[in-house]
Design a protein around this motif. Structure first.
Motif, short mmCIF file in Angstrom:
data_model
loop_
_atom_site.label_atom_id
_atom_site.label_comp_id
_atom_site.label_asym_id
_atom_site.label_seq_id
_atom_site.Cartn_x
_atom_site.Cartn_y
_atom_site.Cartn_z
N SER A 143 0.82 -1.21 0.00
CA SER A 143 0.00 0.00 0.00
C SER A 143 0.85 1.26 0.00
O SER A 143 0.33 2.36 -0.14
N GLY A 144 2.16 1.11 0.19
CA GLY A 144 3.06 2.27 0.24
C GLY A 144 3.41 2.69 1.65
O GLY A 144 4.31 3.50 1.86
N GLU A 145 2.70 2.15 2.65
CA GLU A 145 3.01 2.46 4.04
C GLU A 145 4.32 1.79 4.46
O GLU A 145 4.69 0.77 3.89
N VAL A 146 4.92 2.32 5.50
CA VAL A 146 6.07 1.66 6.10
C VAL A 146 5.52 0.63 7.08
O VAL A 146 4.68 0.94 7.92
N PHE A 147 5.99 -0.61 6.96
CA PHE A 147 5.51 -1.69 7.83
C PHE A 147 6.05 -1.50 9.24
O PHE A 147 7.25 -1.32 9.45
N ASP A 148 5.15 -1.55 10.22
CA ASP A 148 5.51 -1.50 11.64
C ASP A 148 4.96 -2.77 12.27
O ASP A 148 3.75 -2.93 12.42
N MET A 149 5.86 -3.66 12.66
CA MET A 149 5.45 -4.96 13.21
C MET A 149 4.70 -4.82 14.53
O MET A 149 4.07 -5.77 14.98
N ASN A 150 4.75 -3.62 15.14
CA ASN A 150 4.08 -3.39 16.42
C ASN A 150 2.68 -2.82 16.26
O ASN A 150 2.00 -2.57 17.26
N GLU A 151 2.24 -2.59 15.02
CA GLU A 151 0.88 -2.13 14.77
C GLU A 151 -0.01 -3.31 14.42
O GLU A 151 0.47 -4.35 13.99
N LEU A 152 -1.31 -3.14 14.58
CA LEU A 152 -2.28 -4.20 14.28
C LEU A 152 -2.69 -4.11 12.81
O LEU A 152 -3.72 -3.54 12.45
N THR A 153 -1.83 -4.67 11.96
CA THR A 153 -2.05 -4.66 10.51
C THR A 153 -1.93 -6.07 9.97
O THR A 153 -1.53 -6.99 10.69
N ALA A 154 -2.27 -6.22 8.67
CA ALA A 154 -2.20 -7.54 8.06
C ALA A 154 -2.10 -7.43 6.55
O ALA A 154 -2.41 -6.41 5.96
N ALA A 155 -1.67 -8.55 5.96
CA ALA A 155 -1.62 -8.68 4.51
C ALA A 155 -2.70 -9.66 4.08
O ALA A 155 -2.88 -10.71 4.70
N HIS A 156 -3.43 -9.29 3.02
CA HIS A 156 -4.45 -10.16 2.45
C HIS A 156 -4.35 -10.06 0.94
O HIS A 156 -3.98 -9.01 0.41
N LYS A 157 -4.67 -11.13 0.24
CA LYS A 157 -4.50 -11.15 -1.21
C LYS A 157 -5.49 -10.26 -1.96
O LYS A 157 -5.14 -9.69 -2.99
N THR A 158 -6.72 -10.13 -1.46
CA THR A 158 -7.73 -9.43 -2.25
C THR A 158 -8.49 -8.31 -1.55
O THR A 158 -9.05 -7.46 -2.22
N LEU A 159 -8.54 -8.29 -0.23
CA LEU A 159 -9.30 -7.24 0.46
C LEU A 159 -8.66 -5.88 0.20
O LEU A 159 -7.44 -5.75 0.18
N PRO A 160 -9.47 -4.85 0.01
CA PRO A 160 -8.93 -3.51 -0.28
C PRO A 160 -8.09 -2.98 0.89
O PRO A 160 -8.38 -3.27 2.06
N PHE A 161 -7.06 -2.20 0.55
CA PHE A 161 -6.25 -1.57 1.59
C PHE A 161 -7.16 -0.69 2.45
O PHE A 161 -8.07 -0.04 1.95
#
Length: 144
Positions: A70-88
């Motif tokens: 998505s262009g964001e910087v990944f922060d392993m301490n935030e509640l985020t995830a990767a999915h193949k098809t769900l919109p950013f």
């Protein structure tokens, strides 16, 4: 050339049998999503708001500080995830299938890139579900 042509009644019976077998095979195949998850529909006993169920994995340190899809910087301490098809930006509740623990994550990356997995969680999200040690866990994805 006698005996080469099929009898019309026999060819109709063969066609009917082939059609029945083909339709029967289609009717027994379980539907699935492209990412390996199982869709929710009235016939599977899925709960309301369910998106999919399957294996979740997680990623952390080696990707910390790198750009996500998505262009964001990944922060392993935030509640985020990767999915193949769900919109950013989509928020998804992830429930551990055996413990019932839940965490809400925001989709900001693409993945997982391992066959058979439906979501890749940040280390913080995986920790909230208790799957850091095992590396993977069976989960249910729900609309938030």
């Amino acid at each position: 050339m006698e005996g080469c042509a099929l009898h019309p009644l026999r060819s109709s019976a063969v066609l009917a049998l082939a059609t029945a077998l083909w339709l029967g095979g289609c009717a027994t195949r379980a539907p699935s999503l492209p990412d390996g998850g199982v869709p929710s529909d009235g016939g599977t006993g899925a709960e309301e708001g369910e998106i999919a169920r399957g294996l979740a994995s997680w990623y952390g340190e080696p990707f910390h500080g790198r750009r996500t899809a998505s262009g964001e910087v990944f922060d392993m301490n935030e509640l985020t995830a990767a999915h193949k098809t769900l919109p950013f930006g989509t928020r998804v509740r992830v429930r551990h299938a055996s413990t019932g623990k839940e965490v809400t994550v925001r989709i900001n990356d693409r993945g997982p890139h391992v066959p058979g997995r439906i979501i890749d969680l940040s280390q913080a999200a995986a920790s909230a579900l208790g799957i850091v040690q095992s590396g993977v866990g069976r989960v249910v994805l729900l609309r938030d």
